[in-house]
Design a protein around this motif. Structure first.
Motif, PDB file in Angstrom:
ATOM      1  N   THR A 213       0.850  -1.195   0.000  1.00  0.00           N
ATOM      2  CA  THR A 213       0.000   0.000   0.000  1.00  0.00           C
ATOM      3  C   THR A 213       0.879   1.236   0.000  1.00  0.00           C
ATOM      4  OG1 THR A 213      -0.146   0.078   2.428  1.00  0.00           O
ATOM      5  CG2 THR A 213      -1.822  -1.209   1.268  1.00  0.00           C
ATOM      6  N   GLY A 214       0.352   2.330  -0.533  1.00  0.00           N
ATOM      7  CA  GLY A 214       1.138   3.538  -0.670  1.00  0.00           C
ATOM      8  C   GLY A 214       0.884   4.553   0.423  1.00  0.00           C
ATOM      9  N   PRO A 215       1.314   5.797   0.201  1.00  0.00           N
ATOM     10  CA  PRO A 215       1.154   6.839   1.224  1.00  0.00           C
ATOM     11  C   PRO A 215      -0.315   7.172   1.442  1.00  0.00           C
ATOM     12  CG  PRO A 215       1.923   7.765  -0.846  1.00  0.00           C
ATOM     13  CD  PRO A 215       1.979   6.289  -1.017  1.00  0.00           C
ATOM     14  N   GLY A 216      -0.565   7.762   2.593  1.00  0.00           N
ATOM     15  CA  GLY A 216      -1.935   8.141   2.952  1.00  0.00           C
ATOM     16  C   GLY A 216      -2.271   7.645   4.339  1.00  0.00           C
ATOM     17  N   ARG A 217      -3.421   8.103   4.830  1.00  0.00           N
ATOM     18  CA  ARG A 217      -3.820   7.783   6.203  1.00  0.00           C
ATOM     19  C   ARG A 217      -4.875   6.679   6.255  1.00  0.00           C
ATOM     20  NH1 ARG A 217      -3.261  12.613   9.080  1.00  0.00           N
ATOM     21  NH2 ARG A 217      -4.341  11.636  10.813  1.00  0.00           N
ATOM     22  N   GLN A 218      -4.989   5.909   5.190  1.00  0.00           N
ATOM     23  CA  GLN A 218      -6.050   4.907   5.128  1.00  0.00           C
ATOM     24  C   GLN A 218      -5.887   3.776   6.144  1.00  0.00           C
ATOM     25  OE1 GLN A 218      -4.008   5.755   2.657  1.00  0.00           O
ATOM     26  NE2 GLN A 218      -5.166   6.565   0.916  1.00  0.00           N
ATOM     27  N   LEU A 219      -4.661   3.561   6.593  1.00  0.00           N
ATOM     28  CA  LEU A 219      -4.407   2.432   7.483  1.00  0.00           C
ATOM     29  C   LEU A 219      -4.162   2.839   8.935  1.00  0.00           C
ATOM     30  CD1 LEU A 219      -2.152   0.202   5.194  1.00  0.00           C
ATOM     31  CD2 LEU A 219      -4.580  -0.052   5.689  1.00  0.00           C
ATOM     32  N   GLU A 220      -4.482   4.067   9.285  1.00  0.00           N
ATOM     33  CA  GLU A 220      -4.386   4.457  10.697  1.00  0.00           C
ATOM     34  C   GLU A 220      -5.320   3.579  11.525  1.00  0.00           C
ATOM     35  OE1 GLU A 220      -2.359   6.450  12.041  1.00  0.00           O
ATOM     36  OE2 GLU A 220      -1.773   8.027  10.646  1.00  0.00           O
ATOM     37  N   GLU A 221      -4.775   2.937  12.556  1.00  0.00           N
ATOM     38  CA  GLU A 221      -5.561   2.098  13.470  1.00  0.00           C
ATOM     39  C   GLU A 221      -6.311   1.003  12.710  1.00  0.00           C
ATOM     40  OE1 GLU A 221      -5.153   2.665  16.695  1.00  0.00           O
ATOM     41  OE2 GLU A 221      -3.967   4.469  16.291  1.00  0.00           O
ATOM     42  N   HIS A 222      -5.690   0.380  11.732  1.00  0.00           N
ATOM     43  CA  HIS A 222      -6.391  -0.601  10.909  1.00  0.00           C
ATOM     44  C   HIS A 222      -6.399  -1.984  11.549  1.00  0.00           C
ATOM     45  CE1 HIS A 222      -2.207  -1.414   9.869  1.00  0.00           C
ATOM     46  NE2 HIS A 222      -2.577  -2.539   9.288  1.00  0.00           N
ATOM     47  N   ASP A 223      -7.376  -2.806  11.141  1.00  0.00           N
ATOM     48  CA  ASP A 223      -7.447  -4.227  11.478  1.00  0.00           C
ATOM     49  C   ASP A 223      -7.165  -5.009  10.195  1.00  0.00           C
ATOM     50  OD1 ASP A 223      -8.301  -3.561  14.036  1.00  0.00           O
ATOM     51  OD2 ASP A 223     -10.422  -3.748  13.507  1.00  0.00           O
ATOM     52  N   ALA A 224      -6.405  -6.097  10.291  1.00  0.00           N
ATOM     53  CA  ALA A 224      -6.056  -6.839   9.081  1.00  0.00           C
ATOM     54  C   ALA A 224      -5.947  -8.323   9.380  1.00  0.00           C
ATOM     55  CB  ALA A 224      -4.740  -6.315   8.501  1.00  0.00           C
ATOM     56  N   ALA A 225      -6.059  -9.131   8.307  1.00  0.00           N
ATOM     57  CA  ALA A 225      -5.904 -10.581   8.394  1.00  0.00           C
ATOM     58  C   ALA A 225      -5.341 -11.077   7.062  1.00  0.00           C
ATOM     59  CB  ALA A 225      -7.241 -11.252   8.686  1.00  0.00           C
ATOM     60  N   LEU A 226      -4.613 -12.194   7.121  1.00  0.00           N
ATOM     61  CA  LEU A 226      -4.084 -12.838   5.921  1.00  0.00           C
ATOM     62  C   LEU A 226      -4.924 -14.071   5.591  1.00  0.00           C
ATOM     63  CD1 LEU A 226      -0.166 -12.964   6.089  1.00  0.00           C
ATOM     64  CD2 LEU A 226      -1.558 -11.908   4.303  1.00  0.00           C
ATOM     65  N   SER A 227      -5.140 -14.313   4.308  1.00  0.00           N
ATOM     66  CA  SER A 227      -5.788 -15.552   3.898  1.00  0.00           C
ATOM     67  C   SER A 227      -4.861 -16.720   4.231  1.00  0.00           C
ATOM     68  CB  SER A 227      -6.099 -15.522   2.403  1.00  0.00           C
ATOM     69  OG  SER A 227      -4.905 -15.397   1.650  1.00  0.00           O
ATOM     70  N   PRO A 228      -5.400 -17.932   4.429  1.00  0.00           N
ATOM     71  CA  PRO A 228      -4.545 -19.072   4.790  1.00  0.00           C
ATOM     72  C   PRO A 228      -3.411 -19.328   3.808  1.00  0.00           C
ATOM     73  CG  PRO A 228      -6.842 -19.615   5.157  1.00  0.00           C
ATOM     74  CD  PRO A 228      -6.834 -18.288   4.461  1.00  0.00           C
ATOM     75  N   PRO A 278     -11.037 -20.704   6.853  1.00  0.00           N
ATOM     76  CA  PRO A 278      -9.950 -21.649   6.561  1.00  0.00           C
ATOM     77  C   PRO A 278      -9.918 -22.122   5.115  1.00  0.00           C
ATOM     78  CG  PRO A 278     -11.001 -22.191   8.642  1.00  0.00           C
ATOM     79  CD  PRO A 278     -11.839 -21.115   8.018  1.00  0.00           C
ATOM     80  N   ASP A 279     -11.078 -22.146   4.437  1.00  0.00           N
ATOM     81  CA  ASP A 279     -11.076 -22.550   3.032  1.00  0.00           C
ATOM     82  C   ASP A 279     -10.775 -21.384   2.095  1.00  0.00           C
ATOM     83  OD1 ASP A 279     -13.407 -21.050   3.041  1.00  0.00           O
ATOM     84  OD2 ASP A 279     -14.743 -22.743   2.669  1.00  0.00           O
ATOM     85  N   GLY A 280     -10.535 -20.195   2.654  1.00  0.00           N
ATOM     86  CA  GLY A 280     -10.150 -19.043   1.871  1.00  0.00           C
ATOM     87  C   GLY A 280     -11.258 -18.424   1.043  1.00  0.00           C
ATOM     88  N   ARG A 281     -12.504 -18.758   1.325  1.00  0.00           N
ATOM     89  CA  ARG A 281     -13.607 -18.278   0.498  1.00  0.00           C
ATOM     90  C   ARG A 281     -14.363 -17.107   1.104  1.00  0.00           C
ATOM     91  NH1 ARG A 281     -17.596 -22.878  -0.873  1.00  0.00           N
ATOM     92  NH2 ARG A 281     -18.449 -21.148  -2.135  1.00  0.00           N
TER      93      ARG A 281
END
Length: 708
Positions: A213-228, A278-281
């Protein structure tokens, strides 16, 4: 329900503030992909007694072996995450033995091999790394790193930071809102997400972070997860709304190309807490409607396809609870949820009647504990849940929940909740100086109002305890989990009974209970507090003639409101409190939220400062200068108007029964150990003088004797 927590001996850690601040504190939980390893973080007091340092400890999921310490450094370690291969990732600013200067100032990403050996640094960034995520089935890792806006890459970011440091420049140029959050300024840097493959990092080398991701404030205090499979990062993404407002959406980012697509963008709601199946769907997430002066938030569980097909949907819309987190079952047949409920925070099971996204769902309570369960982790075979359990009977401790036994006990909707089993903890639960019980009453409108009551041992009709009414913050919250900052047992150890009520606006009692107080803070929340206090004072083991009221944040607002509307209490303690709502609204860190919540007419009708002349009770004002949620101006104006305009003003010579405890370097919370001691000592001294009638100067001192 009464929980007897009597200590075997009279002495407890709550009898001495030094013993109290030295207690270890658990937080966070990580479970390995094979389910064999469980890791938590423990904070302990540093050798100087002026701060806390964290370390990682391993807990046996089977409950057979004692916990063992994994890391040790003066800088501490945190944010534990297991990789697919079983290595343990964590962040730490401790020195890297492979660098020449050995003086890393910012948090780096470290890896502790599953096979044993020493931890090594695998990724760094000039501004430090955080937000660590590891794919369950692949060797992919994602981290966040704060980067200056004009930097094209991390190398340029380092050069810019050095130039700013050498020139002693700390100015921040803003083009948007907000500019502050809780206790820190936003900018000039802002978080970006990166990814790398752990297997590509050779021994002694650092990962080449791939910017997603690039510059900007879009991810301030963000929640995230990775697919399996590690191919997709799902994260909240802030967007601008009219009126200098912000709202969170949900996006999916390809971890190779950085290509981004929007999954959820609801103009009437914010989203958070994504969890990929878990099935990534599928992606489950928490959605909360945007509030208005007449409508409180409605918090529900959302579901959307990860590939972007179909429309997002709300699950269990008729379930009258607000989910706080979600974790998938291994076979994608359902989700494990947490939510406040009746002064507790149980685990719930949501099961699909068929395929996710099609057909009805069933929600049922899994845990029977009178406690809050957080950091829920599901065993890879679905047989068990692991979590941290906390309540006012004990601080956080690791537990195991037998999910298989619960599921096998009957059909969905007909099963009885099960109790969690405590696992060997790195920090044993401390002995308490009293016991916990519940009280409840019926408000004038027929609503049930309940509270926890912490009582000292020996309180009886022959020796009733003085009462402290403690009002929780939020206001959307509940007195249901252990608090190190507002800990009633320190007061109980000194003979007080502490009442912890959940009035209107509290969570865990349904949507209507919140709506009762929405936009009218001085109405039902206040009358509920007075009603539950009346019921408690009617007990034979409580002394109704010796009472005080306390609160922080919204609780401080309510303490101010109480002070201006009744003289029934001998003392009032108001911490980080809202006083004049016309001034608070535009200056709080997220003013757009406040603008949604009350009309000017509601604000004026429910502003405590309008009732200053009705204050005839001694008030202790406490505020930190670095508080951006409730700016210091609120405390300063309250203090001046107490002395000049209240019904108990300062004398002509300037002397006053009111007190102001000011922390120049603290924020909304008082976090450093010695300042926490000062906070409790000051509060106890003020209460001793006015509630216990101890002569001034003969109760707890305002400062430790070693400090003056």
């Amino acid at each position: 329900m009464t929980q007897d927590t009597t200590a075997d001996t009279p002495q407890t850690p709550f009898d001495d503030l030094d013993d109290y601040i030295a207690l270890g504190r658990l937080g966070g939980l990580a479970l390995s992909a094979d389910g064999r390893r469980l890791v938590t973080t423990v904070q302990t007091l540093d050798p100087d007694g002026t701060g806390y340092v964290s370390a990682l400890w391993e807990v046996d999921p089977a409950g057979e072996r004692p916990a063992r310490r994994l890391t040790r450094s003066t800088q501490g370690e945190a944010a534990a995450v297991f990789t697919a291969g079983g290595d343990l990732l964590f962040t730490s600013a401790r020195p890297d033995p492979e660098t020449k200067d050995g003086d890393e100032k910012k948090a780096a990403l470290w890896s502790l091999p599953a096979a044993g050996g020493e931890a090594r640094v695998v990724a760094t960034a000039p501004g430090g790394v955080g937000g660590v995520l590891a794919a369950r089935d692949a060797d992919v890792v994602s981290v966040s790193a704060a980067v200056l806006p004009s930097a094209e890459g991390l190398e340029a970011d380092g050069e810019l930071r050095e130039a700013r440091r050498d020139a002693k420049v700390n100015a921040i140029w803003h083009t948007g809102y907000p500019v502050r959050h809780w206790d820190h300024d936003l900018g000039p840097d802002a978080p970006r997400r990166y990814a790398f493959t752990l297997g590509d990092v050779a021994e002694g080398e650092r990962a080449e972070l791939r910017q997603l991701t690039g510059p900007g404030r879009q991810l301030e205090e963000h929640d995230a997860a990775l697919s399996p499979d590690g191919r997709t990062l799902v994260t909240t993404w802030a967007v601008a709304d009219p009126g200098a407002a912000r709202r969170t959406t949900l996006v999916a980012v390809d971890t190779v190309s950085g290509e981004r697509r929007t999954l959820v963008d609801d103009p009437d709601a914010e989203v958070g807490g994504p969890a990929v199946s878990p099935d990534g769907r599928w992606v489950a997430y928490v959605t909360s409607t945007i509030t208005s002066p007449t409508d409180p938030p409605v918090v529900r569980l959302g579901l959307v396809a990860l590939d972007g097909t179909g429309e997002p949907e709300v699950l269990a819309d008729d379930w009258d609870r607000w989910p706080t987190s979600a974790a998938w079952l291994p076979d994608t047949s359902g989700l494990v949820l947490t939510a406040d409920e009746d002064g507790r925070g149980p685990v719930f099971l949501l099961t699909f009647d068929g395929v996710p996204g099609q057909g009805p769902v069933t929600v049922e309570r899994v845990t029977a504990d009178d406690a809050v369960l957080t950091d829920v982790r599901v065993a890879p075979d679905g047989s068990a849940l692991y979590a941290l359990r906390t309540s006012y009977a004990a601080p956080a401790e690791p537990v195991r929940v037998d999910l298989a036994a619960f599921v096998a006990s009957g059909a969905p909707g007909d099963r009885e909740p099960v109790a969690a089993v405590v696992l060997p903890s790195p920090v044993p639960a401390p002995a308490l100086p009293g016991h916990l019980t519940e009280v409840e009453t019926t408000a004038a409108d027929g609503s049930r109002v309940r509270a926890w009551l912490a009582l000292p041992e020996g309180a009886s009709s022959a020796d009733p305890a003085p009462l402290l009414l403690w009002i929780h913050g939020g206001p959307l919250g509940s007195w249901n989990a252990w608090s190190w900052r507002w800990n009633p047992w320190l007061m109980v150890a000194r003979g007080y009974a502490v009442l912890l009520p959940d009035p209107a606006l509290s969570t865990g009692y349904g949507q209507e209970f919140v709506a009762r107080g929405w936009g009218a803070w001085g109405d039902a929340p206040y009358t509920d507090l007075m009603a539950i206090t009346d019921a408690t004072e009617a007990r034979e083991d409580v002394d109704a003639t010796r009472t005080a009221a306390m609160g922080g944040s919204f609780g401080g607002y309510m303490a101010n409101w109480v002070a201006g509307h009744t003289d029934r209490f001998r003392a009032i303690v108001t911490h980080a409190s809202l006083w004049a709502l016309d001034g608070f609204g535009p200056t709080t860190d997220h003013a757009y939220y406040w603008a949604r919540e009350m009309t000017p007419e509601m604000r004026d009708a429910h502003s405590p400062h309008r009732f200053v002349k009705g204050i005839t009770t001694p008030v202790l004002v406490i505020h930190g200068d670095k508080d951006y949620r409730v700016p210091i101006g609120e405390g300063l104006r309250l203090w001046r108007e107490l002395l000049a305009d209240s019904g108990l003003p300062a004398a002509d010579d300037g002397s006053t029964v009111h007190r102001f405890l000011y922390f120049p370097d603290e924020n909304h919370w008082i976090l450093t150990p010695q300042h926490a001691k000062v906070w409790y000592q000051g509060v106890l001294a003020f209460l001793a003088e006015h509630v216990l009638e101890v002569p001034a100067g003969e109760g707890d001192t305002v400062l430790p004797t070693t400090l003056g």
